[in-house]
Scaffold this active site. Structure first.
Site, short mmCIF file in Angstrom:
data_model
loop_
_atom_site.label_atom_id
_atom_site.label_comp_id
_atom_site.label_asym_id
_atom_site.label_seq_id
_atom_site.Cartn_x
_atom_site.Cartn_y
_atom_site.Cartn_z
N LYS A 87 9.77 4.94 -12.19
CA LYS A 87 8.40 4.37 -12.00
C LYS A 87 7.82 5.12 -13.24
O LYS A 87 8.17 5.29 -14.40
CB LYS A 87 8.52 6.55 -11.15
CG LYS A 87 9.43 5.36 -9.50
CD LYS A 87 9.54 6.40 -8.33
CE LYS A 87 9.53 6.22 -7.50
NZ LYS A 87 9.68 7.06 -6.14
N TYR A 89 4.12 0.83 0.04
CA TYR A 89 4.61 2.02 0.82
C TYR A 89 3.92 1.69 1.73
O TYR A 89 4.13 2.60 2.46
CB TYR A 89 4.17 3.26 -0.04
CG TYR A 89 5.17 3.26 -1.46
CD1 TYR A 89 6.79 3.65 -0.87
CD2 TYR A 89 4.48 3.15 -2.95
CE1 TYR A 89 7.98 3.86 -2.61
CE2 TYR A 89 5.84 3.29 -3.70
CZ TYR A 89 7.12 3.61 -3.51
OH TYR A 89 7.90 3.85 -4.28
N PHE A 93 2.00 12.51 1.70
CA PHE A 93 2.11 12.45 0.31
C PHE A 93 1.90 10.97 0.25
O PHE A 93 1.48 10.31 -1.32
CB PHE A 93 3.38 12.52 -0.37
CG PHE A 93 4.59 11.60 0.07
CD1 PHE A 93 4.40 10.57 0.02
CD2 PHE A 93 5.21 12.75 1.52
CE1 PHE A 93 5.38 10.09 0.50
CE2 PHE A 93 6.39 11.83 2.43
CZ PHE A 93 6.98 9.96 2.02
N ARG A 120 21.36 4.26 -3.58
CA ARG A 120 20.91 5.58 -2.98
C ARG A 120 21.97 6.26 -3.60
O ARG A 120 21.85 7.75 -3.94
CB ARG A 120 21.39 5.59 -1.75
CG ARG A 120 20.54 4.29 -1.00
CD ARG A 120 18.62 4.97 -1.39
NE ARG A 120 17.83 5.83 -1.15
CZ ARG A 120 16.77 6.56 -0.71
NH1 ARG A 120 15.68 5.03 -0.88
NH2 ARG A 120 16.40 7.49 -0.39
N THR A 173 16.18 12.87 -2.85
CA THR A 173 14.50 12.41 -3.33
C THR A 173 13.93 13.64 -3.97
O THR A 173 13.51 12.84 -5.74
CB THR A 173 13.59 12.01 -2.02
OG1 THR A 173 14.40 11.31 -1.46
CG2 THR A 173 12.52 11.66 -2.15
N ARG A 194 18.64 9.99 -10.68
CA ARG A 194 16.98 11.35 -10.41
C ARG A 194 17.53 12.44 -11.43
O ARG A 194 16.48 13.50 -11.24
CB ARG A 194 16.56 11.73 -8.82
CG ARG A 194 15.93 9.34 -7.81
CD ARG A 194 15.72 9.46 -6.88
NE ARG A 194 15.12 9.17 -6.20
CZ ARG A 194 15.19 8.44 -5.40
NH1 ARG A 194 15.60 8.95 -4.20
NH2 ARG A 194 13.84 7.37 -5.07
N ASN A 201 10.22 10.55 -9.93
CA ASN A 201 11.70 11.35 -9.80
C ASN A 201 12.89 10.21 -10.05
O ASN A 201 13.62 9.26 -9.77
CB ASN A 201 12.41 11.32 -7.62
CG ASN A 201 11.63 10.39 -6.99
OD1 ASN A 201 10.81 9.36 -7.42
ND2 ASN A 201 12.23 10.54 -5.94
N HIS A 225 12.95 4.56 -7.66
CA HIS A 225 12.85 4.27 -5.95
C HIS A 225 14.38 3.31 -6.12
O HIS A 225 15.20 2.74 -7.06
CB HIS A 225 11.71 2.99 -6.15
CG HIS A 225 11.49 1.89 -4.89
ND1 HIS A 225 11.44 2.86 -3.81
CD2 HIS A 225 12.42 1.06 -4.23
CE1 HIS A 225 11.45 2.26 -2.44
NE2 HIS A 225 11.97 0.81 -2.93
N GLU A 230 11.47 -6.30 -0.03
CA GLU A 230 10.68 -5.25 -0.95
C GLU A 230 11.34 -6.21 -2.32
O GLU A 230 10.35 -6.47 -3.42
CB GLU A 230 11.64 -4.17 -1.13
CG GLU A 230 10.92 -3.12 -0.64
CD GLU A 230 11.77 -1.67 -0.86
OE1 GLU A 230 11.47 -1.35 0.00
OE2 GLU A 230 12.88 -1.70 -1.74
#
Ligand code: IDP
Ligand code: MG
Length: 143
Positions: free
Chosen positions: A11, A51, A59, A87, A93, A104, A114, A117, A128
Site C-alpha cells: 500500500k 474495494y 472507512f 493471511r 488487519t 503488518r 497496514n 493487502h 482480484e
C-alpha cells in the site's frame, strides 16, 4: 489451480518508505512464487471498484482515497493454500494487533496504512487477480 493463488498490494505508505523490496523478500522466502507484479497508481475509480465489497463501511471513502494517493506494488502469488497462508504471513488487519514477525506488524503504520493487502477467500483471490493481470502477464512456477 483454485486455492493456490492470492493477490497482494504493497500500500502507498509502505511503498513510499521504500519497503517493497523487503516485503517481497518476506513473501518469496515464505515459499510464495511471484506469478505477476507491477508498480502502478490506482485511480479513485479503480480503488472504488476494487474495494466495492466495503462500500457501506464507514472507512470506505478514506480507504479508497488512501489507496489511490500514491504508487503501490501489486502482485499475484502462488502457493499451496495461498490465501490462508498469506493471511498468516501478514497478520491481523491492525498492525498494533498483528503478531511480531508478521508483515503488518513489521512494516505497517496504522489500521489504514497496514502495509499490505491480502485476498480473503479463494473466490475473491480469482476476482482480484483478474482485476489486475491478464493471462499473458502470468508466469507460473516452473515444473
Ligand atoms: P483486511 O485488509 O485485513 O482484509 P478489511 O476488513 O478487508 O481488512 O479492510 C480492508 C482495509 O480497509 C484494511 O486493510 C485497512 O487498510 C482498511 N480498514 C479496515 N478497517 C478499518 C477501520 O476501522 N478504519 C480505517 N481503515 C480500515
Ligand atoms: Mg479484506
Amino acid at each position: 489451480m483454485a486455492g493456490n493463488i492470492t493477490l497482494t498490494m504493497v500500500k502507498p505508505v509502505a511503498y513510499s518508505k521504500n519497503t517493497s523490496g523487503k516485503i517481497l523478500a518476506r513473501i518469496t522466502e515464505a515459499g510464495f512464487w511471484l506469478v505477476a507484479a507491477r508498480t502502478m497508481q490506482l485511480s479513485l475509480v479503480q480503488a472504488k471498484k476494487f474495494y466495492a465489497v466495503h462500500k457501506d463501511r464507514p472507512f470506505f471513502n478514506d480507504l479508497v482515497e488512501f489507496m489511490s494517493s500514491g504508487p503501490i506494488l501489486v502482485a499475484m502469488l502462488e502457493k499451496e493454500n495461498a490465501v490462508e497462508d498469506y493471511r498468516l504471513l501478514i497478520g491481523k488487519t491492525n498492525p498494533a494487533e498483528a503478531a511480531d514477525g508478521t508483515i503488518r506488524h513489521d512494516f505497517g503504520t496504522n489500521l489504514q496504512a497496514n502495509a499490505v493487502h491480502g485476498s480473503d477467500s479463494d473466490e475473491n483471490a480469482i476476482i482480484e487477480c483478474d482485476f489486475f493481470f491478464s493471462k499473458s502477464e502470468r508466469f507460473y512456477r516452473p515444473g
